[in-house]
Design a protein around this motif. Sequence first.
Motif, short mmCIF file in Angstrom:
data_model
loop_
_atom_site.label_atom_id
_atom_site.label_comp_id
_atom_site.label_asym_id
_atom_site.label_seq_id
_atom_site.Cartn_x
_atom_site.Cartn_y
_atom_site.Cartn_z
N LEU A 1 0.85 -1.30 -0.15
CA LEU A 1 0.41 0.09 -0.25
C LEU A 1 0.88 1.32 -0.16
N ALA A 2 2.18 1.26 0.51
CA ALA A 2 3.08 2.93 0.95
C ALA A 2 3.32 2.57 -0.53
N ARG A 3 3.99 1.40 -1.61
CA ARG A 3 4.09 1.42 -2.75
C ARG A 3 3.07 2.19 -3.47
N LEU A 4 1.64 2.16 -3.65
CA LEU A 4 0.62 2.57 -4.24
C LEU A 4 0.61 4.01 -3.41
N VAL A 5 0.87 4.23 -2.61
CA VAL A 5 0.80 5.44 -2.07
C VAL A 5 1.76 6.57 -2.73
N ALA A 6 2.82 6.02 -2.88
CA ALA A 6 4.06 7.02 -2.95
C ALA A 6 4.64 6.71 -4.15
N LYS A 7 3.61 5.73 -5.27
CA LYS A 7 3.80 6.15 -6.78
C LYS A 7 2.34 7.44 -7.09
N GLN A 8 1.59 7.06 -6.47
CA GLN A 8 0.31 8.00 -6.56
C GLN A 8 0.71 9.85 -6.43
N ASN B 1 -1.39 -1.61 17.49
CA ASN B 1 -1.46 -0.25 17.58
C ASN B 1 -0.20 0.00 16.55
N THR B 2 0.49 -0.74 16.65
CA THR B 2 1.57 -1.05 15.13
C THR B 2 0.44 -0.43 13.97
N SER B 3 -0.13 -1.10 13.79
CA SER B 3 -0.73 -1.63 11.99
C SER B 3 -1.86 0.39 12.31
N VAL B 4 -2.65 0.46 13.63
CA VAL B 4 -3.10 2.03 13.43
C VAL B 4 -2.42 2.97 13.29
N GLY B 5 -0.48 2.78 13.71
CA GLY B 5 -0.68 3.82 13.08
C GLY B 5 0.02 4.28 12.02
N THR B 6 0.06 2.63 11.74
CA THR B 6 0.65 2.95 9.72
C THR B 6 -0.57 3.26 9.09
N CYS B 7 -1.63 2.89 9.10
CA CYS B 7 -2.62 3.72 8.29
C CYS B 7 -3.39 4.65 8.49
N HIS B 8 -2.11 5.82 8.91
CA HIS B 8 -2.65 6.87 10.15
C HIS B 8 -1.35 8.03 9.21
N VAL B 9 -0.30 7.21 9.16
CA VAL B 9 1.00 7.47 7.93
C VAL B 9 0.52 7.71 6.68
N LEU B 10 -0.05 6.37 5.85
CA LEU B 10 -0.87 6.47 4.65
C LEU B 10 -2.21 7.62 4.48
N ALA C 1 6.86 11.36 7.99
CA ALA C 1 6.18 10.93 8.81
C ALA C 1 6.44 9.42 8.18
N PHE C 2 6.16 9.54 6.81
CA PHE C 2 5.75 8.30 5.39
C PHE C 2 7.91 7.52 5.50
N ALA C 3 8.81 8.75 4.70
CA ALA C 3 9.89 8.36 5.37
C ALA C 3 10.52 7.74 6.90
N GLU C 4 9.96 7.88 7.57
CA GLU C 4 10.26 7.13 8.59
C GLU C 4 9.64 5.74 8.40
N ALA D 1 12.25 6.93 -0.61
CA ALA D 1 13.18 7.24 -1.91
C ALA D 1 12.88 6.84 -2.80
N ALA D 2 11.99 5.82 -3.55
CA ALA D 2 11.50 5.70 -4.63
C ALA D 2 10.78 7.03 -5.49
N GLU D 3 10.28 7.48 -4.47
CA GLU D 3 8.96 8.73 -4.92
C GLU D 3 10.06 9.33 -5.20
N ALA D 4 11.20 9.79 -4.53
CA ALA D 4 12.30 10.80 -4.63
C ALA D 4 13.09 11.18 -5.97
N ALA D 5 13.31 9.49 -6.07
CA ALA D 5 14.12 8.90 -7.22
C ALA D 5 13.56 9.39 -8.51
N ILE D 6 12.05 8.74 -8.84
CA ILE D 6 11.58 8.57 -9.89
C ILE D 6 11.52 10.88 -9.91
N GLU D 7 10.72 11.67 -9.53
CA GLU D 7 10.61 13.17 -9.34
C GLU D 7 11.82 13.56 -9.38
N ALA D 8 12.90 13.08 -9.08
CA ALA D 8 15.09 13.52 -9.38
C ALA D 8 14.83 13.13 -11.30
#
Length: 311
Positions: A68-75, A202-211, A276-279, A286-293
């Motif tokens: 899911l994070a990969r899809l959000v980064a592609k977005q 708690n960890t999964s909830v935090g991940t959802c919040h970050v995304l 927060a996403f990068a952490e 990093a993949a998102e930043a590379a594409i934009e660069a």
Amino acid sequence: MAAKQVFDSEIERVTGIFGAMREGQQPLAAMLDKAARQDALPEEAELDGEAERLRREAPERRAAETALARLVAKQAAAISIRKTQFDNRELPTRLEKAIGVVSRSAMLRRQQIRRKSQAPLAQLGELLRRADILAGLLQGERDVLLSRRKESENDLVTFIDHRAEIIDRLRGENGEATTVVDATRRTEHCVEIFQAFLDGLNTSVGTCHVLLHKLATDTEDLLILYQVVFNAVRRHGDESVKPDTFPNLQSQMKRFSDGLLTVHGLDRRRNLADQAFAERFPAEAAAEAAIEARQVAGMRWPPFGFKLARS
């Protein structure tokens, strides 16, 4: 079309994994609920078996969240690239420059057709569709996790409050065979497993919040871009997107339709969300930043993937 099918297929796959994870959590949650209500410990072998099963399934959960994070980064990368393309719309493309070597008038005609094309709106509309699907999946998963966490937290507090009674009952049931030390060990072992279960929630909830936080700020950026592009290419009678078109983006769509979306403060909020996403997902960030660069460096990126090709 192929990229759309890949996206939809990945969403379906992750949805299935999350559904299986919910079912997998149910037995341990039920054990905790029963222990809290009856002041009794579950069978150790059964408890340990469920705890071990959740530990084995944890990597699959993390893999689904990473997908899911990969899809959000592609977005996010796609939005950034569409912004760059719109900002550079007056500049000739490499193909147009090549055509201009042979015929300047042909180059100008091609530029005019490109600037009036509705294709950018369709591309942004597809990104909005994806944002709505991602938001719906993440919001639904977060709500389920929050509900389970609240119930299990209450059960664990009740269970811990009655540890003394549970220990006394264990000694009374088995007489001298169960010492205070053994009874305490069994009780604390249960507490450790139940607490680990809650920590996972708690960890999964935090991940959802970050995304969700990143997706929300990126979607505001997308809607602002959509309105700018719409104003530039719309034809007489064209209508912009309506708030009810994307039900999982109600907050952003309401402000969009009311004309309240603004770039003021958006960069700061997006930077915080990106941090927060990068952490949480450094490789995907990093993949998102590379594409934009690469886009800034003059590379061309196909509509909805990470593969890069020179124009």
